[in-house]
Design a protein around this motif. Structure first.
Motif, PDB file in Angstrom:
ATOM      1  N   MET A   1       0.008  23.788  10.060  1.00 34.08           N
ATOM      2  CA  MET A   1      -1.075  23.914  11.022  1.00 34.08           C
ATOM      3  C   MET A   1      -0.675  23.271  12.350  1.00 34.08           C
ATOM      4  N   PHE A   2      -0.448  21.951  12.317  1.00 31.01           N
ATOM      5  CA  PHE A   2       0.024  21.227  13.500  1.00 31.01           C
ATOM      6  C   PHE A   2       1.260  20.413  13.137  1.00 31.01           C
ATOM      7  N   GLY A   3       2.081  20.132  14.135  1.00 30.93           N
ATOM      8  CA  GLY A   3       3.278  19.341  13.905  1.00 30.93           C
ATOM      9  C   GLY A   3       2.966  17.873  13.679  1.00 30.93           C
ATOM     10  N   ASP A   4       4.017  17.119  13.361  1.00 30.90           N
ATOM     11  CA  ASP A   4       3.898  15.667  13.139  1.00 30.90           C
ATOM     12  C   ASP A   4       2.790  15.357  12.142  1.00 30.90           C
ATOM     13  N   ASN A   5       2.922  15.951  10.961  1.00 27.87           N
ATOM     14  CA  ASN A   5       1.956  15.717   9.875  1.00 27.87           C
ATOM     15  C   ASN A   5       0.525  16.046  10.275  1.00 27.87           C
TER      16      ASN A   5
ATOM     17  N   VAL B   1       0.035   8.970   4.448  1.00 26.44           N
ATOM     18  CA  VAL B   1       0.085   9.720   5.701  1.00 26.44           C
ATOM     19  C   VAL B   1      -1.328  10.018   6.198  1.00 26.44           C
ATOM     20  N   ALA B   2      -2.197  10.417   5.279  1.00 21.14           N
ATOM     21  CA  ALA B   2      -3.568  10.758   5.664  1.00 21.14           C
ATOM     22  C   ALA B   2      -4.338   9.547   6.169  1.00 21.14           C
ATOM     23  N   SER B   3      -3.977   8.365   5.703  1.00 25.81           N
ATOM     24  CA  SER B   3      -4.682   7.143   6.087  1.00 25.81           C
ATOM     25  C   SER B   3      -4.058   6.475   7.306  1.00 25.81           C
TER      26      SER B   3
ATOM     27  N   THR C   1       0.837  -1.197   0.000  1.00 28.32           N
ATOM     28  CA  THR C   1       0.000   0.000   0.000  1.00 28.32           C
ATOM     29  C   THR C   1       0.873   1.249   0.000  1.00 28.32           C
ATOM     30  N   LYS C   2       1.909   1.249   0.830  1.00 29.45           N
ATOM     31  CA  LYS C   2       2.812   2.398   0.898  1.00 29.45           C
ATOM     32  C   LYS C   2       3.560   2.599  -0.414  1.00 29.45           C
ATOM     33  N   ALA C   3       3.961   1.505  -1.035  1.00 29.37           N
ATOM     34  CA  ALA C   3       4.725   1.608  -2.275  1.00 29.37           C
ATOM     35  C   ALA C   3       3.856   2.068  -3.439  1.00 29.37           C
ATOM     36  N   ALA C   4       2.594   1.682  -3.427  1.00 26.77           N
ATOM     37  CA  ALA C   4       1.730   1.932  -4.582  1.00 26.77           C
ATOM     38  C   ALA C   4       1.111   3.319  -4.593  1.00 26.77           C
ATOM     39  N   ASN C   5       0.926   3.919  -3.421  1.00 26.07           N
ATOM     40  CA  ASN C   5       0.151   5.151  -3.335  1.00 26.07           C
ATOM     41  C   ASN C   5       1.008   6.367  -3.012  1.00 26.07           C
ATOM     42  N   LEU C   6       0.491   7.537  -3.369  1.00 25.71           N
ATOM     43  CA  LEU C   6       1.184   8.777  -3.056  1.00 25.71           C
ATOM     44  C   LEU C   6       1.375   8.906  -1.550  1.00 25.71           C
ATOM     45  N   GLU C   7       2.532   9.431  -1.169  1.00 25.01           N
ATOM     46  CA  GLU C   7       2.867   9.522   0.251  1.00 25.01           C
ATOM     47  C   GLU C   7       1.816  10.307   1.039  1.00 25.01           C
ATOM     48  N   THR C   8       1.296  11.372   0.442  1.00 27.19           N
ATOM     49  CA  THR C   8       0.288  12.169   1.135  1.00 27.19           C
ATOM     50  C   THR C   8      -0.931  11.329   1.494  1.00 27.19           C
ATOM     51  N   ALA C   9      -1.320  10.417   0.595  1.00 27.17           N
ATOM     52  CA  ALA C   9      -2.475   9.562   0.851  1.00 27.17           C
ATOM     53  C   ALA C   9      -2.180   8.563   1.955  1.00 27.17           C
TER      54      ALA C   9
END
Length: 430
Positions: free
Chosen positions: A223-227, A149-151, A139-147
Motif C-alpha cells: 500500500m505505502f512504502g516504509d512499512n 512495527v505496528a506499535s 519488547t522487540k525480542a518478545a513480540n512478533l515483528e509485525t506487532a
C-alpha cells in the motif's frame, strides 16, 4: 512554560535514575506461572523488579468494558507487587484516542491506555505518547515483528503490544479434515464440489481491499512504502502485482459470481448451512459459527508463486500518556500488563490473541484450532496504514478489484496505473 520545563527536568532525572538502576540490574527471576489454571491469576513476578516507581505514585488505567475483569486482576497484582494503587476506568476502545487528545494536555487522562495501531501517528505528532524506551529491547525480542512495527512511528517504538487481529481461512471440517494449504488444492476441490444451482461453493471472500489485499501483498506490491508509513510511495502497481491480478481472474471459474453479490451475509449464511467449504473472515465471526458448523481456522493458502498469503492486520498496544505524573510507574505497568503471562491471562478471560511469540507457542494457543490459525496468519501480515487519507486507498482498491473481476476486458496494468494516479491526486488534495 515554567511548569513544562519543570516536568521535563523531572522526567530527565527519572530516566537517569532508570539508567543507573539498569546498570546495577541483577538477573531476572523466572516466572513459573504457565497460565493454565482454571481460575487464572495475573503474573506478579517479572524481569523489571530492579526498577522502582516514583514515591507516592498512583496510576489510572483506561480499559474497554469487555476487558474490565482482566484489567482489574492485573491492576490488583501490580499494586501488590509495587505498592502502587491502580484505578481502572471504563472507556470504550474507540474513544480512548480522542479522549487523550483533550484530557492529556489538561492532565485528566489515564496514565496508561490502549490504542489500535492506526491511531498512534496522530497521537505521536501531537506529543501525547512517551516512547517505549526503557523496555524497548525486551519488547522487540518478545513480540512478533509485525506487532512491533505496528506499535512504532517514524522508527520509534511507542507501544507495548497486547493483542492482534487479522483474517484467516475458516474451513468446514466435515468437508476438509485438514485445511488446504495452497490455492491449487482449493481449485482442485472446487472442480468436483461446486454446484451453483445448489449454492455450493468452495471458497468466498468479500471483494474489498482489506480481504483481497493478498493478491497484491503476496506478489511484491504494497500500500505505502516504509512499512505502510510513507504516503509518497504507493506500491499497489509495483512488483508482480499484475501477475497477482491475473491469477485472481483465473479464480472466477470457482467463484462464478459478480463481486457485488459476494457479501458478508451471503457467505456467512452459506458457511452456516454447510454449502460453503472455505470462508475468509476474521475472529469477529467465530461466535456466528460455533453452534452451527464443525470448523477450524487456518492460515490463508499459499499462492502459485510459492509465497504465503499476506493479509492486513491490526494491533492493539498499551501506551503511556506523555503527561503522566509518574512516567516510571506507568512504564512499569505497561510492560507488566503486556508480559507473556498476562497476555495469556487476557486470552483466557477475553479471547484476545497474543502478540508475544512464546505465548503463541503455549498449549493454550497452539492447541486451540481456532486461535492458532489466526496467530499463524498474523505472522504473515502487514499492519494497516495510518497515513492520513488512507480512506482514499480503500475506496480505490475496492473499485479496482470489482472492476477487474467483473469485466475481463479491462487491461490490468492500465487499470492499476490509473488507480494509483487517482490516489496520488487525492492525497495531494488532502
Amino acid at each position: 512554560m515554567g511548569k513544562s520545563k519543570k516536568w521535563v527536568s523531572v522526567l530527565i532525572c527519572s530516566l537517569l535514575v532508570l539508567a543507573l538502576a539498569a546498570c546495577n540490574a541483577s538477573e531476572p527471576k523466572t516466572n513459573e506461572n504457565n497460565g493454565k489454571s482454571s481460575t487464572p491469576e495475573p503474573v506478579t513476578e517479572g524481569n523489571d523488579e530492579e526498577l522502582k516507581p516514583e514515591a507516592g505514585a498512583k496510576l489510572v488505567i483506561w480499559e474497554a468494558p469487555e476487558q474490565q475483569d482482566y484489567m482489574q486482576k492485573v491492576g490488583k497484582a501490580f499494586e501488590e507487587k509495587y505498592g502502587v494503587p491502580v484505578t481502572v476506568e471504563v472507556v470504550a476502545g474507540g474513544d480512548q484516542g480522542s479522549r487523550l487528545s483533550t484530557d492529556g494536555p489538561s492532565k485528566t487522562a489515564a496514565d496508561v491506555l490502549t490504542l489500535p495501531h492506526d491511531q498512534i501517528g496522530l497521537a505521536v505528532k501531537a506529543g501525547l505518547l512517551l516512547p517505549n524506551d526503557v523496555f524497548e529491547e525486551e519488547t522487540k525480542a518478545a513480540n512478533l515483528e509485525t506487532a512491533v512495527v505496528a506499535s512504532s512511528f517514524d522508527n520509534v517504538l511507542y507501544g507495548y503490544p497486547k493483542s492482534v487481529e487479522t483474517y484467516a481461512m475458516f474451513y468446514n471440517k466435515d468437508l476438509f479434515p485438514e485445511a488446504p494449504k495452497t490455492w491449487e488444492e482449493i481449485v482442485t476441490f472446487a472442480n468436483t464440489y461446486n454446484d451453483p444451482a445448489k449454492n455450493k461453493y468452495a471458497i468466498m471472500w468479500e471483494f474489498v481491499g482489506y480481504y483481497t489485499y493478498p493478491f497484491i501483498g503476496s506478489y511484491g506490491g504494497y500500500m505505502f512504502g516504509d512499512n505502510n508509513t510513507n504516503g509518497a510511495d504507493i506500491g499497489l502497481n509495483k512488483g508482480d502485482v499484475v501477475e497477482g491480478f491475473e491469477y485472481l481472474r483465473t479464480l472466477k471459474k470457482i467463484v462464478p459470481m459478480n463481486a457485488g453479490d459476494i457479501t458478508y451475509d451471503v457467505k456467512t449464511q452459506l458457511f452456516k448451512e454447510g454449502k460453503l467449504a472455505l470462508n475468509i473472515d476474521g475472529p469477529w465471526s467465530v461466535a456466528a459459527f460455533k453452534d452451527s458448523v464443525n470448523f477450524g481456522v487456518a492460515p490463508l493458502p499459499k499462492f502459485p508463486n510459492g509465497n504465503d498469503s499476506v493479509s492486513f492486520s491490526g494491533v492493539k498496544s498499551y501506551y503511556v500518556n506523555s503527561y503522566t505524573a509518574y512516567p516510571i510507574a506507568a512504564r512499569l505497568f505497561a510492560s507488566f500488563a503486556s508480559s507473556k503471562e498476562n497476555q495469556l491471562l487476557n486470552y483466557e478471560l477475553t479471547g484476545a490473541i497474543p502478540t508475544n511469540k512464546e505465548a503463541g507457542e503455549d498449549p493454550l494457543i497452539k492447541e486451540d484450532p481456532i486461535t492458532s490459525g489466526f496467530f499463524q496468519q498474523f505472522s504473515h501480515s502487514v499492519p494497516m496504514s495510518s497515513v492520513p487519507g488512507v480512506d482514499l486507498v480503500w475506496e480505490a482498491l475496492k473499485a479496482t478489484f470489482v472492476a477487474l473481476w467483473d469485466d475481463p476486458s479491462l487491461d490490468i496494468k492500465t487499470t492499476l496505473d490509473n488507480m494509483v494516479k487517482t490516489i496520488e491526486d487525492g492525497l495531494k488534495a488532502k
